[in-house]
Design an enzyme around this catalytic site. Sequence first.
Site, PDB file in Angstrom:
ATOM      1  N   LYS A  23       0.832  -1.155   0.112  1.00  0.00           N
ATOM      2  CA  LYS A  23      -0.107   0.095  -0.152  1.00  0.00           C
ATOM      3  C   LYS A  23       0.953   1.173  -0.063  1.00  0.00           C
ATOM      4  CE  LYS A  23      -2.932   0.200   3.608  1.00  0.00           C
ATOM      5  NZ  LYS A  23      -3.659   1.663   3.909  1.00  0.00           N
ATOM      6  N   GLY A  95      -4.877   8.196   5.441  1.00  0.00           N
ATOM      7  CA  GLY A  95      -4.146   9.031   5.872  1.00  0.00           C
ATOM      8  C   GLY A  95      -2.869   9.464   5.058  1.00  0.00           C
ATOM      9  N   SER A 167       7.259  10.289  11.770  1.00  0.00           N
ATOM     10  CA  SER A 167       6.124  10.004  10.781  1.00  0.00           C
ATOM     11  C   SER A 167       6.666  10.125   9.223  1.00  0.00           C
ATOM     12  CB  SER A 167       4.929  10.698  10.935  1.00  0.00           C
ATOM     13  OG  SER A 167       4.059  10.839   9.992  1.00  0.00           O
ATOM     14  N   GLN A 169       4.687   9.700   6.830  1.00  0.00           N
ATOM     15  CA  GLN A 169       3.737  10.538   6.153  1.00  0.00           C
ATOM     16  C   GLN A 169       4.125  11.997   6.000  1.00  0.00           C
ATOM     17  OE1 GLN A 169      -0.026   9.556   7.628  1.00  0.00           O
ATOM     18  NE2 GLN A 169      -0.223   7.644   6.780  1.00  0.00           N
ATOM     19  N   ASP A 337       2.337  -0.201  12.121  1.00  0.00           N
ATOM     20  CA  ASP A 337       1.312  -0.986  11.397  1.00  0.00           C
ATOM     21  C   ASP A 337       1.029  -2.398  12.155  1.00  0.00           C
ATOM     22  OD1 ASP A 337       0.522   1.331  10.310  1.00  0.00           O
ATOM     23  OD2 ASP A 337       1.373   0.822   8.523  1.00  0.00           O
ATOM     24  N   LYS A 364      -4.381   6.438  14.797  1.00  0.00           N
ATOM     25  CA  LYS A 364      -4.467   5.752  13.678  1.00  0.00           C
ATOM     26  C   LYS A 364      -6.141   5.877  13.227  1.00  0.00           C
ATOM     27  CE  LYS A 364      -0.535   5.105  13.091  1.00  0.00           C
ATOM     28  NZ  LYS A 364       0.371   5.685  11.666  1.00  0.00           N
ATOM     29  N   ARG A 410      -6.841  -2.933  10.361  1.00  0.00           N
ATOM     30  CA  ARG A 410      -5.886  -3.513  10.882  1.00  0.00           C
ATOM     31  C   ARG A 410      -6.355  -4.279  12.009  1.00  0.00           C
ATOM     32  NH1 ARG A 410      -1.698  -2.805   7.428  1.00  0.00           N
ATOM     33  NH2 ARG A 410      -1.347  -0.783   6.759  1.00  0.00           N
TER      34      ARG A 410
HETATM   35  C1  S3P Z   1       2.466   5.144   6.126  1.00  0.00           C
HETATM   36  C2  S3P Z   1       2.959   5.412   7.172  1.00  0.00           C
HETATM   37  C3  S3P Z   1       2.647   5.179   8.687  1.00  0.00           C
HETATM   38  C4  S3P Z   1       1.523   3.877   8.602  1.00  0.00           C
HETATM   39  C5  S3P Z   1       0.620   4.122   7.571  1.00  0.00           C
HETATM   40  C6  S3P Z   1       1.138   4.049   6.129  1.00  0.00           C
HETATM   41  C7  S3P Z   1       2.835   5.485   4.885  1.00  0.00           C
HETATM   42  O1  S3P Z   1       1.944   6.508   9.170  1.00  0.00           O
HETATM   43  O2  S3P Z   1       1.014   3.845   9.885  1.00  0.00           O
HETATM   44  O3  S3P Z   1      -0.178   2.945   7.593  1.00  0.00           O
HETATM   45  O4  S3P Z   1       2.657   4.996   4.045  1.00  0.00           O
HETATM   46  O5  S3P Z   1       3.792   6.542   5.055  1.00  0.00           O
HETATM   47  P1  S3P Z   1       2.753   7.641   9.892  1.00  0.00           P
HETATM   48  O6  S3P Z   1       3.910   7.930   9.129  1.00  0.00           O
HETATM   49  O7  S3P Z   1       1.734   8.618  10.113  1.00  0.00           O
HETATM   50  O8  S3P Z   1       3.076   6.851  11.168  1.00  0.00           O
END
Ligand code: S3P
Length: 452
Positions: A23, A95, A167, A169, A337, A364, A410
């Site tokens: 993903k 997110g 993070s 993200q 995760d 989350k 999850r």
């Molecule tokens: C992700 C980063 C994680 C993870 C999410 C996917 C990503 O979140 O929990 O399922 O693809 O960058 P965070 O970076 O906010 O912890």
Amino acid sequence: MIDGMRIQPARRIHGRLSLPGDKSISHRAAIMAALASGRSVLRNYATSDDCARTLACLGQLGAAIGREGSSVAVTGVGAGGLRASGVPLDCGNSGTTIRMLAGVLAGQEFASVLTGDDSLRSRPMRRVIEPLELMGAKVSSRDGCAPLEIKGRRPLLPVSYEMPVASAQVKSCVLLAGLSAEGRTRVIERGGPTRDHTERMLGWFGVPVETSHQEDEQQSNTFSVDGPGHLHARDGVIPGDISSAVFFIAAAALLPGSELEIKGVGLNPTRAQVLSTLRGLGARVTVNDATGDLGLQGEDFHEPFGDIHTSGGDGLAPLEAGRSNVLSGALIAQLIDELPMLAVLGTQVAGGLSIRDASELRVKETDRISATVANLRAMGAEVEEYADGLGVAGGARLRGALLDARGDHRIAMASAVAALVAEGESEIKGAEECVGVSFPEFFSVLESVVER
Ligand code: S3P
């Protein structure tokens, strides 16, 4: 009233699988292909609703998207080529979609609105608003949550941004914004490495990211990208999702006599920590170089992959009793995760398992600490809840119960594995509806390897 998903205990897991594409890698590949000039074909693209949301938003912003089975063709617009969407961009439950697109849209000369479902609209967005405003975009929100209205600016100002939370993200959001800045954008990460797919993939699409590691107390990393950055279309195969694989690996490790082979799984070191953690807890998990069944070759997107073999043991015991029973500190971001699944597995490990420094789990798709604690208690496990984690006693005899997925994919999948190793039937409320967010085929794939 819709019944929940009913699950009977399993005797063992047996079989061979390949899984839909990762993903995190799929989101990034779609976004970068949309920003690139030319046409990219992304094979084994994730089947998840979240990744479909990313494609739909990119389509609304002017990229041409074609989908045939698990292959997605993206014709990118080139730097500065996105156009305003007349309507809000709906990121659904995702997110990753909202935070990464926020970074992209901050660097456009038009305004955009990013929104999502009830869960997404309650999650914290100040972590991306703050750096994007420092870079010169204007972002309005509802008290730090989506909908986000982003008034972009091109070029953005380059910044050196130290993230307040570990993070991926947020890191990705700032690096993607950095493509639209003039000069060098830096992101500083402390408290342990987060997944590095964005850094790897920017290089794959033609804009290298420089990474430096400081041997200070906090083991910080700095990531730098030089803007303006121009990406170039490239084809690639996305490896199987290790975060989906984990549910099958855990089930196989817990059920004696199990033998499970998962082909072509992504083994990026910032994601594969879960395999070492499982081994540390006594699981019999081995990794081989893969050919896979997916047509994987080389390291597309600069992502390593392999085949994972799991054999079921007769009870799990940590290799280093005590030490292996605590997950905390820098490990947490690399296991983020997988923690609900590890908590379930911990109930079956001699000495139990404690998870600390994981308060991010509370923000989350649902509060994953509270959901995991409630479900495991309903099954008869002895569980302590902490502000930043939880502790489970080992050697529990789980009994079938009514569980609640709380709309979180999850939690649904981790509960399903708990139900397989419990005595008696379990019912998981809302499970079928929410697994689609990451893995729509989860229950049918699970049934294909379960023996009763
Ligand atoms: C992700 C980063 C994680 C993870 C999410 C996917 C990503 O979140 O929990 O399922 O693809 O960058 P965070 O970076 O906010 O912890």
